[in-house]
Design a protein around this motif. Structure first.
Motif, PDB file in Angstrom:
ATOM      1  N   ASP A   1      38.201 -23.345 -17.431  1.00 37.94           N
ATOM      2  CA  ASP A   1      37.926 -22.053 -16.798  1.00 37.94           C
ATOM      3  C   ASP A   1      37.188 -21.089 -17.747  1.00 37.94           C
ATOM      4  O   ASP A   1      37.641 -19.969 -17.978  1.00 37.94           O
ATOM      5  CB  ASP A   1      39.235 -21.461 -16.251  1.00 37.94           C
TER       6      ASP A   1
ATOM      7  N   HIS B   1      34.222 -19.935 -17.048  1.00 39.71           N
ATOM      8  CA  HIS B   1      33.706 -18.939 -16.105  1.00 39.71           C
ATOM      9  C   HIS B   1      32.547 -18.106 -16.661  1.00 39.71           C
ATOM     10  O   HIS B   1      32.548 -16.871 -16.579  1.00 39.71           O
ATOM     11  CB  HIS B   1      34.839 -18.043 -15.590  1.00 39.71           C
TER      12      HIS B   1
ATOM     13  N   ASP C   1      35.497 -25.317 -13.820  1.00 31.44           N
ATOM     14  CA  ASP C   1      35.186 -23.901 -13.646  1.00 31.44           C
ATOM     15  C   ASP C   1      34.458 -23.367 -14.878  1.00 31.44           C
ATOM     16  O   ASP C   1      34.854 -22.382 -15.516  1.00 31.44           O
ATOM     17  CB  ASP C   1      36.420 -23.063 -13.283  1.00 31.44           C
TER      18      ASP C   1
ATOM     19  N   HIS D   1      34.659 -23.657  -8.496  1.00 28.38           N
ATOM     20  CA  HIS D   1      33.513 -22.757  -8.662  1.00 28.38           C
ATOM     21  C   HIS D   1      32.236 -23.526  -9.011  1.00 28.38           C
ATOM     22  O   HIS D   1      31.155 -23.174  -8.533  1.00 28.38           O
ATOM     23  CB  HIS D   1      33.808 -21.708  -9.736  1.00 28.38           C
TER      24      HIS D   1
ATOM     25  N   HIS E   1      40.571 -30.616 -12.516  1.00 29.75           N
ATOM     26  CA  HIS E   1      40.581 -29.155 -12.495  1.00 29.75           C
ATOM     27  C   HIS E   1      41.886 -28.650 -11.876  1.00 29.75           C
ATOM     28  O   HIS E   1      42.640 -27.911 -12.505  1.00 29.75           O
ATOM     29  CB  HIS E   1      39.382 -28.629 -11.705  1.00 29.75           C
TER      30      HIS E   1
ATOM     31  N   HIS F   1      42.578 -24.397 -13.522  1.00 28.64           N
ATOM     32  CA  HIS F   1      42.568 -23.780 -12.190  1.00 28.64           C
ATOM     33  C   HIS F   1      43.499 -22.566 -12.074  1.00 28.64           C
ATOM     34  O   HIS F   1      43.135 -21.585 -11.438  1.00 28.64           O
ATOM     35  CB  HIS F   1      42.954 -24.839 -11.152  1.00 28.64           C
TER      36      HIS F   1
ATOM     37  N   HIS G   1      44.528 -20.707 -14.645  1.00 31.86           N
ATOM     38  CA  HIS G   1      44.194 -19.773 -15.727  1.00 31.86           C
ATOM     39  C   HIS G   1      45.434 -19.366 -16.535  1.00 31.86           C
ATOM     40  O   HIS G   1      45.439 -18.292 -17.144  1.00 31.86           O
ATOM     41  CB  HIS G   1      43.493 -18.516 -15.196  1.00 31.86           C
TER      42      HIS G   1
HETATM   43 ZN    ZN Z   1      38.929 -20.902 -12.468  1.00 29.21          ZN
END
Ligand code: ZN
Length: 240
Positions: free
Chosen positions: A8, A10, A34, A61, A113, A146, A148
């Motif tokens: 993640d 991001h 992600d 994502h 994920h 996923h 976080h």
């Molecule tokens: Zn995420």
């Protein structure tokens, strides 16, 4: 062999650089997806990870950014961010993301994920869901993201135990299968804004969780510069 476990990210390049620096000398980077979404620098993050030779899996994502999953399950801010992402990423970024598998097996570890039984979408948030995850694993151990939130589930004598690690927490890998979440690099949600990751030392059989501060204001400025939703800008300062 020392492996940095990340998830993640991001599109938060500032947080990723802080993690890469803190990880120090490692043999590999493994990620649980992600890579993009929410954050302002998807191309820079993918270029950096590709340069590091990082391997991993696709998140919801990532899949939405390349059009292989619907954005229908995203909230309005996440959807705006993913639509922005899909519109700005380079062909190279798109190809790298599209090439990520849903599941990846490395030795006795499975990378996903969400969860082993629903790799893109399921959140493992309870010991019951972790139990279902263990049942779906074809390897002894698994790594996921996923949520976080840094966490470890251990399957001990048929019972799942949850362990919430802090900076410096160490888990010794023994006969008990584990499902590990390194936490989020780019958008932690456990109330601590510092970037989260873990180091897996395969030879020693030890996982160590780490937190590292980064220049949150720099990422927020980059998000404002491309008009990402204000709520997304705000939340990374609070780790929520
Ligand atoms: Zn995420």
């Amino acid at each position: 062999m020392r492996i940095a476990l990340i998830s993640d990210v991001h599109a938060n390049i500032v947080a990723l650089e802080a993690v890469v620096a803190a990880a120090g000398s490692v043999d590999a980077f493994w990620h649980t997806g992600d890579i993009v979404g929410y954050g302002p620098e998807p191309d820079a993050v993918v270029e950096r990870l590709a340069g590091l030779g990082a391997i991993g899996v696709r998140g919801n994502h990532d899949a939405a950014a390349v059009g292989s999953e619907t954005v229908e399950y995203f909230n309005v801010d996440a959807r705006r961010a993913i639509e922005w992402t899909a519109g700005v990423i380079s062909g190279a970024t798109r190809a790298w993301l599209a090439g990520l598998p849903e599941t990846r097996v490395e030795d006795d570890l499975t990378l996903v994920h969400g969860s082993p039984r629903a790799p893109i979408w399921e959140y493992i948030t309870t010991t019951a869901l972790a139990r279902a995850g263990f049942d779906a694993l074809s390897t002894r151990n698994g790594i996921f993201g996923h949520t976080h939130i840094p966490l470890a589930y251990r399957l001990v004598g048929g019972t799942v135990q949850a362990v919430a690690p802090r900076d410096g927490s160490v888990l010794r890998l023994d006969d008990a299968p584990v499902l590990l979440n390194p936490g989020s690099v780019g958008q932690p949600r456990d109330g601590d804004p510092d970037a989260s990751f873990a180091i897996l030392d395969i030879d020693a059989g030890v996982v160590t969780w780490r937190r590292v501060p980064y220049d949150v204001a720099a990422t927020q400025a980059a998000m404002r510069a491309v008009s990402l939703p204000p709520r997304l800008v705000e939340r990374i300062a609070h780790g929520r």
